[in-house]
Scaffold this motif. Structure first.
Motif, short mmCIF file in Angstrom:
data_model
loop_
_atom_site.label_atom_id
_atom_site.label_comp_id
_atom_site.label_asym_id
_atom_site.label_seq_id
_atom_site.Cartn_x
_atom_site.Cartn_y
_atom_site.Cartn_z
N TYR A 256 -4.27 -2.88 9.30
CA TYR A 256 -4.29 -1.79 8.37
C TYR A 256 -3.54 -0.55 9.13
O TYR A 256 -3.82 -0.35 10.30
CB TYR A 256 -5.65 -1.44 7.65
N LEU A 257 -3.03 0.55 8.35
CA LEU A 257 -2.76 1.74 8.62
C LEU A 257 -3.35 2.94 7.94
O LEU A 257 -2.81 2.95 6.53
CB LEU A 257 -1.33 1.93 8.87
N GLN A 258 -4.42 3.46 8.24
CA GLN A 258 -5.18 4.66 7.24
C GLN A 258 -4.35 5.85 7.65
O GLN A 258 -4.44 6.27 8.63
CB GLN A 258 -6.59 4.59 7.51
N PHE B 82 -3.72 9.38 11.47
CA PHE B 82 -3.59 8.11 11.19
C PHE B 82 -4.49 7.20 12.13
O PHE B 82 -4.83 7.59 13.32
CB PHE B 82 -2.25 7.54 11.58
N THR B 83 -5.06 6.07 11.58
CA THR B 83 -5.84 5.18 12.18
C THR B 83 -5.50 3.70 11.99
O THR B 83 -5.29 3.21 10.81
CB THR B 83 -7.38 5.24 11.73
N SER C 172 -3.97 10.74 1.08
CA SER C 172 -3.92 9.64 2.01
C SER C 172 -3.52 8.46 1.37
O SER C 172 -3.45 8.53 0.10
CB SER C 172 -5.55 9.41 2.43
N SER D 135 -6.29 -0.31 12.56
CA SER D 135 -7.26 -1.33 12.37
C SER D 135 -6.84 -2.66 12.30
O SER D 135 -5.55 -2.88 11.75
CB SER D 135 -8.43 -0.78 11.85
N TRP E 107 2.99 -0.68 13.99
CA TRP E 107 3.41 -0.26 12.67
C TRP E 107 4.78 0.91 13.22
O TRP E 107 4.49 1.55 14.08
CB TRP E 107 2.32 0.78 12.13
N GLY F 99 0.89 -1.29 0.17
CA GLY F 99 -0.16 0.22 -0.08
C GLY F 99 0.86 1.20 -0.05
O GLY F 99 0.32 2.27 -0.08
N SER G 277 -1.36 -2.05 4.44
CA SER G 277 -1.70 -3.35 4.73
C SER G 277 -0.69 -4.15 5.22
O SER G 277 0.52 -4.20 4.72
CB SER G 277 -2.70 -3.97 3.78
N ARG H 218 -3.60 3.87 2.32
CA ARG H 218 -3.92 2.92 3.51
C ARG H 218 -2.85 1.67 3.12
O ARG H 218 -2.80 1.18 2.06
CB ARG H 218 -5.13 2.51 3.09
N ASN I 135 -4.15 9.70 6.69
CA ASN I 135 -4.66 10.85 6.15
C ASN I 135 -4.01 12.17 6.43
O ASN I 135 -3.04 12.28 7.25
CB ASN I 135 -6.18 11.17 6.71
#
Length: 119
Positions: free
Chosen positions: A79-81, A67-68, A17, A70, A36, A8, A21, A19, A83
């Motif tokens: 995951y690391l989203q 960052f988020t 942004s 999940s 992460w 990703g 994985s 994301r 933004n």
């Protein structure tokens, strides 16, 4: 063979942004905590975000609110989203996971995925 693979990463403009994985494969019973990390050129690797097996999360101050982290336990993937990316977020991002394999826990690292944020 157990593997941890990130994907990703890429090149994005500031404010954009991505994301990331982190997928675990092989004979895994479960995944405990997932972290992460990132390492920028000439700098030490730093912890960016953590998610526990129960879903509790922690973030570095530099990424809070942007960052988020999940996880999808059914897919053995975290995951690391990311933004509102900034040029200072440029780094190679690594995931580290504690994997339960045959009643023992092992720490695995992925190979890293590069993120470049242009100004």
């Amino acid at each position: 063979q157990v593997q941890l693979v990130e994907s990703g990463g890429g090149l994005v403009q500031a404010g954009g942004s991505l994301r990331l994985s982190c997928a675990a494969s092989g004979s895994i019973y479960s995944i405990n905590a997932v972290d992460w990390y990132r390492q920028a050129p000439g700098k030490q690797r730093e912890l960016v975000a953590r998610i526990t097996s129960g879903g509790s999360t922690n973030y570095a101050d530099s990424v809070k609110g942007r960052f988020t982290i999940s996880r999808d336990n059914a897919k053995n993937t975290a995951y690391l989203q990311m933004n509102s990316l900034k040029p200072e977020d440029t780094a190679v991002y690594y995931c580290n996971a504690d994997l339960l394999i045959e009643r023992r826990t092992y720490s695995y690292w992925g190979q890293g995925t590069p993120v470049t944020v242009s100004s």
